[in-house]
Design an enzyme around this catalytic site. Structure first.
Site, short mmCIF file in Angstrom:
data_model
loop_
_atom_site.label_atom_id
_atom_site.label_comp_id
_atom_site.label_asym_id
_atom_site.label_seq_id
_atom_site.Cartn_x
_atom_site.Cartn_y
_atom_site.Cartn_z
N HIS A 71 1.06 -1.21 0.04
CA HIS A 71 -0.22 0.16 0.19
C HIS A 71 0.94 1.18 -0.07
CE1 HIS A 71 -3.14 2.64 0.37
NE2 HIS A 71 -2.54 2.87 0.78
N CYS A 72 0.71 1.78 -1.01
CA CYS A 72 1.63 3.17 -1.01
C CYS A 72 0.70 4.26 -0.63
CB CYS A 72 1.82 3.45 -2.65
SG CYS A 72 2.73 5.16 -2.75
N PRO A 73 2.15 5.21 0.28
CA PRO A 73 0.62 6.70 0.61
C PRO A 73 0.68 7.34 -0.27
CG PRO A 73 2.94 5.78 1.84
CD PRO A 73 2.54 4.55 1.12
N GLU B 133 -1.60 6.79 -2.20
CA GLU B 133 -3.18 6.04 -1.52
C GLU B 133 -3.90 5.45 -1.87
OE1 GLU B 133 -5.26 6.94 1.62
OE2 GLU B 133 -2.41 7.64 2.09
#
Length: 270
Positions: free
Chosen positions: A131-133, A136
């Protein structure tokens, strides 16, 4: 295919777009080669740079809003999904690698191999990578190739931006005067250089993992993943060789039945 633009990542996406165009504007307003070429009517490089920036922004939104491969419903045709019947699963000795699907404890759906539940997105994702912040969103089966393409385009934009910022520096009688005239450009150049290093490391790591046909999650949590923890330290049941791994990643579209690959590799080794 795409999620709501005004979802939980709205602020992150807005900040990314604003920062991108503010930096682009600064590079045009200072006495850089972009401004000099614009003033002399040489518009090829300025137009190409703006188009490249625009392309990176569009790719950012595509990756950010795209469905990464969410598992939203129970697949009733389990044999077709797995490519392995229940009788075949029962024939597998308990000492060998198991192909049985796990039922997710959060969304209560059966997880195909290489999928994982994301606590942030609240969905299981096929061929989950991470999951890439920054975007998002999860990076999974459907948007991973676009994520790598976005990193490549973004790296070109950042490196070109560093070069443009460098051409805008001018000499001054003292450091104080130089900082007053070029301080903003210096801050932009430093930020672009830092982001270039981060994106370069991200792109390099993803290309390396793709060449091995493994994911970030599998690489980092190998010892906790049921279908990998029984494998040897250097054993990857999904590795089909660098060329085939890259070809499958970039050129093969659609859902891959990883159970078939895993079962075939496991049978070859027994």
């Amino acid at each position: 295919m795409f999620k709501n633009v005004f979802g939980s990542g709205f602020l992150v996406r807005t900040a990314h777009v604003i920062l991108t165009w503010v930096i682009t504007l600064i590079l045009f307003l200072h006495d850089t080669e972009l401004r000099q070429q614009e003033e002399t009517g040489q518009l090829v490089q300025p137009v190409l740079f703006v188009l490249l920036v625009l392309g990176s922004v569009l790719l950012y939104f595509a990756v950010s809003l795209m469905d990464p491969g969410f598992i939203l419903s129970e697949d009733r045709d389990l044999q077709f999904t797995l490519g392995v019947t229940e009788e075949q699963q029962d024939m597998i000795p308990p000492t060998t690698k198991s192909l049985r699907q796990r039922r997710c404890g959060h969304c209560l759906l059966q997880q195909p191999m290489r999928s994982k539940h994301c606590q942030t997105c609240q969905h299981c994702v096929r061929r989950y990578d991470h999951h890439c912040p920054w975007i998002e969103n999860c990076v999974g089966e459907r948007n991973h190739r676009w994520f790598v393409l976005y990193l490549a385009v973004q790296l070109l934009v950042l490196l070109w931006g560093v070069h443009i910022a460098w051409t805008g520096f001018s000499a001054a009688p003292s450091w104080q005067q130089w900082l007053r005239s070029d301080g903003v450009l210096l801050a932009v150049a430093a930020l672009l250089a830092l982001l270039s290093l981060v994106v370069l490391l991200l792109l390099g790591s993803h290309l390396y993992l793709v060449s091995l046909n493994t994911t970030t999650w599998e690489f980092m949590a190998r010892h906790r993943i049921s279908y990998l923890k029984h494998c040897g330290a250097d054993e990857n049941p999904f590795d089909r060789g660098t060329f085939h791994n890259l070809w499958g990643f970039y050129c093969v579209w659609g859902t891959v039945v990883w159970e078939q690959v895993y079962f075939r590799e496991g049978s070859d080794q027994v």
